[in-house]
Design a protein around this motif. Structure first.
Motif, short mmCIF file in Angstrom:
data_model
loop_
_atom_site.label_atom_id
_atom_site.label_comp_id
_atom_site.label_asym_id
_atom_site.label_seq_id
_atom_site.Cartn_x
_atom_site.Cartn_y
_atom_site.Cartn_z
N ARG A 1 5.85 42.74 13.21
CA ARG A 1 7.01 41.84 13.25
C ARG A 1 6.65 40.37 13.40
O ARG A 1 7.50 39.56 13.75
CB ARG A 1 7.94 42.27 14.38
N MET B 1 14.90 41.10 15.75
CA MET B 1 14.09 42.31 15.88
C MET B 1 12.71 42.02 16.49
O MET B 1 12.18 42.83 17.24
CB MET B 1 13.91 42.97 14.51
N VAL C 1 13.53 54.54 16.45
CA VAL C 1 14.97 54.69 16.23
C VAL C 1 15.57 53.42 15.63
O VAL C 1 16.44 53.48 14.74
CB VAL C 1 15.69 55.05 17.55
N THR C 2 15.11 52.27 16.09
CA THR C 2 15.67 51.00 15.61
C THR C 2 15.04 50.53 14.31
O THR C 2 15.46 49.52 13.75
CB THR C 2 15.49 49.91 16.67
N GLY C 3 14.01 51.21 13.86
CA GLY C 3 13.37 50.82 12.61
C GLY C 3 12.42 49.65 12.75
O GLY C 3 12.04 49.03 11.75
N LEU C 4 12.02 49.32 13.98
CA LEU C 4 11.04 48.24 14.16
C LEU C 4 9.72 48.57 13.48
O LEU C 4 8.99 47.68 13.05
CB LEU C 4 10.80 48.00 15.66
N LEU D 1 13.02 41.90 20.20
CA LEU D 1 13.12 43.24 20.79
C LEU D 1 11.74 43.88 20.89
O LEU D 1 11.42 44.49 21.92
CB LEU D 1 14.04 44.11 19.93
N ALA D 2 10.94 43.74 19.87
CA ALA D 2 9.59 44.32 19.89
C ALA D 2 8.75 43.71 21.01
O ALA D 2 8.06 44.42 21.76
CB ALA D 2 8.91 44.11 18.53
N ILE E 1 12.22 53.95 20.97
CA ILE E 1 13.15 52.89 20.55
C ILE E 1 12.63 52.19 19.30
O ILE E 1 13.39 51.85 18.38
CB ILE E 1 13.34 51.87 21.70
N VAL E 2 11.31 51.98 19.26
CA VAL E 2 10.69 51.36 18.08
C VAL E 2 11.02 52.16 16.82
O VAL E 2 11.36 51.59 15.76
CB VAL E 2 9.16 51.25 18.28
#
Length: 410
Positions: free
Chosen positions: A292, A1, A38-41, A4-5, A35-36
């Protein structure tokens, strides 16, 4: 994750820097922020907190951009160009001194964006008008847009973020940054003067007739002065700078619209709503990256305390990070890494780094990227080699001098 961030932040910055096919900066930042979420980042409540904290700062940015546009519509910059041409007496070195002063004043009062977008074209025209080589004067605008933005909170978006983190008042901020700003300006002047000594030594070769001088835009100058005084007066009363900027913009907009010097759609466009949206979305993406693990990593690298050595370390790290990820994300990351109650000296040292550091590379700040586009539109080269030489001649010494001055007052 975490990967991705970081990847999302990288994409946002690349698009903001290159703007492929003329896409606005928000074209990548808004989807990345989505996206941050939606993906729960980043948790939704944390994202909302970030937007809420950035809201007044972004609102202020929009108001100042409108104010700068209205000042331009009222002829403030045409008038300034006439003053530069007249008082330069067709001497490139004299014009250079005047441009340094004009760029510093414009940045201080109307923000670095006004210096880049509105003053730089006037300076280029003035240089051509008197037959001087444009490079020294163009680079003075770029450098002073960044490093000349230390004195007042209104000069730079990074300053507003630092003001919020430090808890200082408007006048308290200015008092602490006065000496560092003077030290940085001295280094900038000497460094740029040496870098462009051959261009400044070349005689002016103007052969065209003098242009008619613009009339003094008294109303606009009075409104700008009143707005600046309003910032100082409102701060002790707990009134956010955004409301003072909005008031100044509204007063000047009424006159400018009535006299048809501008149009409503031009005023709206000047507020740059897509760029403001970009800043908010970028804040969400940076918050995700910080949350993160990057924040903890940066925090581990930062020196503690407010000794000169510690302050210099903070400023140096901030300058490097600004040239790696751009100064706005760097500011958000570093202020988060300093924690919820940072020392005032630490915050201001970081500010010196993120404001002065971008003069080292063309990607250090969005203002510098915009400046390069302004020059390209007017056929004025800004070679990477020249930018690097000018940066090396000024940035290390300016960061050192500014931090040393800061250490004397905090």
């Amino acid at each position: 994750m975490t990967a991705l961030a970081v990847a999302l932040l990288a994409v946002v910055l690349v698009v903001a820097v290159t703007r492929p096919r003329g896409l606005p900066e928000a074209a990548a930042a808004v989807p990345a922020a989505a996206i941050v979420l939606v993906t729960g980042l980043l948790a939704t409540d944390k994202a909302w907190d970030e937007v809420r904290e950035l809201g007044p700062t972004v609102g202020f940015l929009a108001a100042v951009l409108v104010l700068a546009h209205l000042a331009d519509a009222e002829g403030v910059f045409r008038w300034a160009g006439g003053l530069l041409a007249h008082h330069s007496r067709h001497r490139p070195r004299r014009l250079f001194v005047l441009v340094v002063l004009a760029a510093t004043l414009t940045t201080t009062v109307l923000s670095l964006d006004a210096t880049v977008v509105l003053l730089t074209p006037v300076v280029l025209h003035t240089a051509r008008r008197i037959g001087a080589r444009p490079a020294p004067h163009a680079f003075a605008c770029a450098h002073l847009a960044n490093s000349g933005s230390l004195l007042l909170p209104v000069a730079n978006l990074t300053n507003l973020l630092a003001l919020q983190a430090s808890g200082l008042t408007f006048l308290g901020f200015a008092a602490l940054m006065l000496l560092p700003q003077l030290a940085v300006l001295l280094v900038e002047y000497v460094g740029l003067r040496l870098t462009f000594r051959d261009d400044l030594a070349a005689p002016a070769d103007a052969d065209g007739p003098d242009e008619e001088e613009a009339s003094v835009p008294r109303v606009a100058l009075v409104v700008l002065a009143a707005t600046l005084l309003g910032f100082a007066a409102a701060s002790p009363l707990g009134i956010e700078p955004v409301w003072v900027a909005v008031a100044g913009a509204v007063v000047l907009a009424v006159r400018t619209l009535i006299t048809r010097r501008t149009r409503v759609r031009d005023v709206v466009a000047a507020a740059s709503p897509l760029f403001c949206l970009f800043v908010l979305a970028l804040g969400v993406v940076v918050a995700a990256v910080t949350d993160r693990g990057l924040g903890a990593l940066v925090a581990a690298l930062l020196p503690t305390g407010t000794s000169f050595t510690a302050l210099l370390g903070l400023a140096a790290i901030a300058a490097v990070l600004a040239n790696v990820v751009n100064n706005l994300p760097a500011t958000l990351i570093l202020l988060a890494a300093l924690g919820p109650s940072p020392a005032v000296g630490a915050v201001l040292a970081v500010l010196i780094g993120v404001n002065v550091g971008p003069n080292l590379t063309p990607v250090g700040s969005l203002a510098t990227l915009l400046w390069r586009r302004v020059l390209a539109d007017r056929g004025v080269p800004a070679p990477l080699g020249t930018f690097t030489v000018a940066g090396l001649a000024t940035v290390p010494a300016a960061v050192l001098a500014g931090t040393a001055a800061l250490a004397l007052v905090v």
